[in-house]
Design a protein around this motif. Structure first.
Motif, mmCIF file in Angstrom:
data_model
loop_
_atom_site.group_PDB
_atom_site.id
_atom_site.type_symbol
_atom_site.label_atom_id
_atom_site.label_comp_id
_atom_site.label_asym_id
_atom_site.label_seq_id
_atom_site.Cartn_x
_atom_site.Cartn_y
_atom_site.Cartn_z
ATOM 1 N N ILE A 25 0.789 -1.260 0.109
ATOM 2 C CA ILE A 25 0.047 -0.202 0.081
ATOM 3 C C ILE A 25 0.872 1.101 0.082
ATOM 4 C CG2 ILE A 25 -1.872 1.237 1.312
ATOM 5 C CD1 ILE A 25 -2.632 -1.263 2.683
ATOM 6 N N VAL A 26 0.543 2.230 -0.721
ATOM 7 C CA VAL A 26 1.374 3.601 -0.932
ATOM 8 C C VAL A 26 0.390 4.447 -0.107
ATOM 9 C CG1 VAL A 26 2.128 5.179 -2.506
ATOM 10 C CG2 VAL A 26 2.783 2.900 -2.777
ATOM 11 N N TYR A 27 0.702 5.108 0.853
ATOM 12 C CA TYR A 27 0.025 6.287 1.269
ATOM 13 C C TYR A 27 0.310 7.471 1.429
ATOM 14 C CZ TYR A 27 -2.274 8.023 5.810
ATOM 15 O OH TYR A 27 -3.078 8.894 6.725
ATOM 16 N N LEU A 28 -0.599 8.127 0.730
ATOM 17 C CA LEU A 28 -0.377 9.815 0.159
ATOM 18 C C LEU A 28 -0.898 10.664 1.405
ATOM 19 C CD1 LEU A 28 -1.146 9.153 -3.476
ATOM 20 C CD2 LEU A 28 1.053 9.121 -2.361
ATOM 21 N N GLU A 29 -0.305 11.760 1.608
ATOM 22 C CA GLU A 29 -0.714 12.825 2.360
ATOM 23 C C GLU A 29 -1.149 14.059 1.829
ATOM 24 O OE1 GLU A 29 1.488 15.893 5.368
ATOM 25 O OE2 GLU A 29 2.427 13.963 5.612
ATOM 26 N N GLY A 30 -2.555 14.426 1.862
ATOM 27 C CA GLY A 30 -3.017 15.385 1.484
ATOM 28 C C GLY A 30 -2.615 16.947 1.469
ATOM 29 N N TYR A 31 -1.812 16.855 2.619
ATOM 30 C CA TYR A 31 -1.059 18.120 2.878
ATOM 31 C C TYR A 31 -0.199 18.636 1.852
ATOM 32 C CZ TYR A 31 -2.794 18.954 7.785
ATOM 33 O OH TYR A 31 -3.448 19.279 8.795
ATOM 34 N N LEU A 32 0.558 17.497 1.265
ATOM 35 C CA LEU A 32 1.384 17.817 0.238
ATOM 36 C C LEU A 32 1.018 17.780 -1.107
ATOM 37 C CD1 LEU A 32 4.613 18.067 0.182
ATOM 38 C CD2 LEU A 32 4.591 15.516 0.100
ATOM 39 N N TRP A 33 -0.256 18.185 -1.259
ATOM 40 C CA TRP A 33 -0.922 18.271 -2.651
ATOM 41 C C TRP A 33 -0.533 19.783 -3.229
ATOM 42 C CZ3 TRP A 33 -1.791 14.676 -5.906
ATOM 43 C CH2 TRP A 33 -2.519 14.865 -7.011
ATOM 44 N N ASP A 34 -0.157 20.481 -2.173
ATOM 45 C CA ASP A 34 0.075 22.102 -2.491
ATOM 46 C C ASP A 34 1.116 22.187 -3.592
ATOM 47 O OD1 ASP A 34 -1.902 24.065 -1.272
ATOM 48 O OD2 ASP A 34 -0.937 23.069 0.660
ATOM 49 N N PRO A 35 2.233 22.070 -3.501
ATOM 50 C CA PRO A 35 3.362 22.314 -4.416
ATOM 51 C C PRO A 35 3.364 21.494 -5.873
ATOM 52 C CG PRO A 35 4.368 21.108 -2.746
ATOM 53 C CD PRO A 35 2.827 21.264 -2.304
ATOM 54 N N PRO A 36 3.389 22.132 -6.837
ATOM 55 C CA PRO A 36 3.269 21.292 -8.122
ATOM 56 C C PRO A 36 4.120 19.995 -8.226
ATOM 57 C CG PRO A 36 3.141 23.671 -8.537
ATOM 58 C CD PRO A 36 3.633 23.550 -7.091
ATOM 59 N N GLU B 284 -12.187 19.422 -6.026
ATOM 60 C CA GLU B 284 -12.291 18.738 -7.384
ATOM 61 C C GLU B 284 -11.157 18.103 -7.769
ATOM 62 O OE1 GLU B 284 -15.177 18.670 -8.778
ATOM 63 O OE2 GLU B 284 -15.793 20.139 -7.135
ATOM 64 N N GLU B 285 -9.921 18.284 -7.428
ATOM 65 C CA GLU B 285 -8.738 17.326 -7.842
ATOM 66 C C GLU B 285 -8.726 16.184 -6.790
ATOM 67 O OE1 GLU B 285 -4.958 19.252 -8.207
ATOM 68 O OE2 GLU B 285 -5.921 21.360 -8.270
ATOM 69 N N PHE B 286 -9.386 16.114 -5.581
ATOM 70 C CA PHE B 286 -9.239 14.917 -4.860
ATOM 71 C C PHE B 286 -10.517 14.193 -5.119
ATOM 72 C CE2 PHE B 286 -7.074 17.339 -0.854
ATOM 73 C CZ PHE B 286 -6.237 17.115 -1.335
ATOM 74 N N ARG B 287 -11.484 14.776 -5.553
ATOM 75 C CA ARG B 287 -12.633 13.907 -6.188
ATOM 76 C C ARG B 287 -12.473 13.218 -7.565
ATOM 77 N NH1 ARG B 287 -17.932 17.780 -4.894
ATOM 78 N NH2 ARG B 287 -18.895 16.359 -6.134
ATOM 79 N N GLY B 288 -11.350 14.084 -8.469
ATOM 80 C CA GLY B 288 -11.241 13.331 -9.666
ATOM 81 C C GLY B 288 -10.277 12.336 -9.424
ATOM 82 N N LEU B 289 -9.273 12.477 -8.387
ATOM 83 C CA LEU B 289 -8.492 11.284 -7.887
ATOM 84 C C LEU B 289 -9.218 9.589 -7.741
ATOM 85 C CD1 LEU B 289 -5.573 12.724 -5.850
ATOM 86 C CD2 LEU B 289 -5.468 11.684 -8.386
ATOM 87 N N MET B 290 -10.285 10.110 -6.984
ATOM 88 C CA MET B 290 -11.309 9.077 -6.459
ATOM 89 C C MET B 290 -11.925 8.403 -7.759
ATOM 90 S SD MET B 290 -12.537 11.344 -3.162
ATOM 91 C CE MET B 290 -13.975 10.213 -2.968
ATOM 92 N N ARG B 291 -12.705 9.452 -8.686
ATOM 93 C CA ARG B 291 -13.481 8.744 -9.684
ATOM 94 C C ARG B 291 -12.452 8.236 -10.835
ATOM 95 N NH1 ARG B 291 -17.487 13.727 -8.205
ATOM 96 N NH2 ARG B 291 -18.330 12.810 -6.273
ATOM 97 N N THR B 292 -11.226 8.455 -10.789
ATOM 98 C CA THR B 292 -10.474 8.163 -11.946
ATOM 99 C C THR B 292 -9.769 6.803 -11.467
ATOM 100 O OG1 THR B 292 -8.740 9.316 -11.323
ATOM 101 C CG2 THR B 292 -10.341 10.334 -13.009
#
Length: 332
Positions: free
Chosen positions: A153-164, A199-207
């Protein structure tokens, strides 16, 4: 590829600076109680100078979760960026001392290692002000394909979604994980983070980029822009993933399209510091998933881990979580 790790976390590599305080201090320094604010280096220095006695320890949401997994006996790794400075050395020493693989090359120059100032009021609530520093410089080059592919499992932290660049690193890691037949988990981290990237988080979920979603109650209602928890839960139930929603003392709700499980919180003697409760819940739950335990048992593992961390100052376990699980009859 052979599985080497149960879970690999990717997130902000932060050193926590923790102090007990009172409501007056928060008001004096214009701090929103219970919130998390991003600050610059000058503000970080000013806050540090005003704080009383502090406890300094390695932190960061995803790395705290990985520390909890190590305490449970899981094989774990972490990817996050520090600078080659004193605090960067402290972070590296601490995480490796737990038996966690941490091989991200430190930055030779640029911003200092990140630090989070955590102010704990007598009711156990924590107010966070974070200088992200070098942690924001995580880039796709820091994502090693073999390391990612070796984690169940690869676990990603939402806080780090800011920097491109970090966002690109996340996407790269998720793509590698799925190509290797692995699972990808995302924690939403904070309702303000959700407000910025809903919208980006929901896009990750829905794709299908995300297989497992961790959120608390406020993050979930922010995600679906509703004040009604049950409505938000019904929206989550329609997503093609495993949803795990923590509700503090009300426990957790685990949701798939096929079932909804409500599991109570673990009883505690005294709430001391809520810092890290969600991080350690995720550790216990992910441990269960990596061991192919049923979802209810995964949730009990999470609740037990969370109950340990909120009874002392700091976001990482002080007790051996594996022994704690054994003592409470949970499979390890």
């Amino acid at each position: 590829m052979t599985r080497r790790y149960d879970v690999l976390g990717i997130g902000n590599a932060i050193v926590d600076v923790i102090a007990r305080t009172d409501e007056d201090f928060l008001l004096t320094h214009n701090l929103r109680k219970g919130g998390m604010a991003l600050i610059d280096e000058a503000r970080a220095e000013a806050l540090y100078a005003a704080m009383g006695p502090v406890t300094v320890m390695s932190g960061g949401s995803a790395s705290n979760t990985i520390a909890g997994l190590a305490s449970l006996g899981a094989s774990a790794a972490f990817i996050g960026k520090v600078k080659a400075d004193e605090l960067g050395g402290l972070f590296t020493h601490d995480i490796r001392a737990l038996g966690i693989d941490f091989e991200t090359t430190p930055a030779a120059d640029g911003p200092a290692t990140a630090r989070s100032f955590i102010l704990v009021t007598p009711d156990g609530e924590r107010t966070m002000n974070t200088y992200l520093g070098a942690s924001q410089d995580l880039a796709p080059a820091d994502i090693d394909e073999e390391t990612i592919a070796a984690a169940a499992i690869v676990y990603l932290e939402g806080y780090l979604w800011d920097p491109p660049a970090a966002k690109e690193a996340f996407v790269k890691a998720g793509r590698i994980a799925h190509a290797a037949g692995r699972k990808v988990a995302l924690t939403l981290s904070d309702s303000f983070c959700v407000d910025r990237y809903r919208e980006e988080f929901r896009g990750l979920m829905r794709t299908g980029a995300v297989d497992i979603l961790f959120a608390n109650e406020s993050e979930l209602t922010s995600l679906y822009q509703t004040a009604d928890f049950d409505s938000a839960l019904s929206y989550l139930r329609e997503e093609n993933l495993l949803g795990v929603v923590t509700r503090s003392e009300k426990g957790v709700v685990v949701v798939t399209r096929e079932e909804t499980l409500a599991v109570p919180a673990e009883p505690i003697e005294t709430l001391v510091d809520s810092t890290g409760a969600g991080d350690q819940f995720a550790a216990g739950f992910l441990f269960g998933l990596a061991r192919d335990l049923d979802l209810r048992t995964c949730a009990h593992h999470g609740a037990l881990a969370a109950s340990e961390v909120i009874q002392h100052v700091g976001a990482r376990p002080e007790q051996d979580l594996k022994q704690r699980a054994v003592d409470n009859g949970l499979p390890v």
